[in-house]
Design a protein around this motif. Structure first.
Motif: not given
Length: 105
Positions: A7-10, A12, A21, A49-50, A69
């Motif tokens: 998952s890209i949420r992991g 930071t 992206q 994205l972050a 973001t």
């Protein structure tokens, strides 16, 4: 070298790094003809994205990154660190590697 995650949420970003992206180019012409995937050009446009908190200068003062973001940016055609999640590719760049911020006028 690519890193594979679930998952890209992991992810930071640290320091002055920015996770983007690449925007996918249209695979269809204006008249409706489909273009083979190998002939579709990669665009230099990406969505942020972050972002990391920023880097420190020589005096220890925090210098924030220049984008946030959700921003659209121009990225160089090569460089960055690729992060692969499933079939999707994401790229980590340093703040100074981002070429421009795209704004709608």
């Amino acid at each position: 070298m690519a890193t594979t995650l679930r998952s890209i949420r992991g992810v930071t970003p640290l320091l002055d790094r920015i996770l983007v992206q690449r925007v996918k180019a249209e695979n269809k012409t204006a008249s409706g003809l489909y273009i083979p995937e190998k002939n579709v050009e990669k665009l230099n446009e990406a969505k942020v994205l972050a972002v990391g908190p920023g880097a420190h200068d020589a005096n220890g003062k925090l210098l924030p990154v220049s984008v946030k973001t959700g921003d659209r940016v121009l990225i160089p055609p090569f460089g960055g660190s690729t992060v692969k999640v499933g079939d999707e590719d994401f790229i980590l760049f340093r703040d100074h590697e981002i070429l421009a911020k795209i704004t709608e006028e």
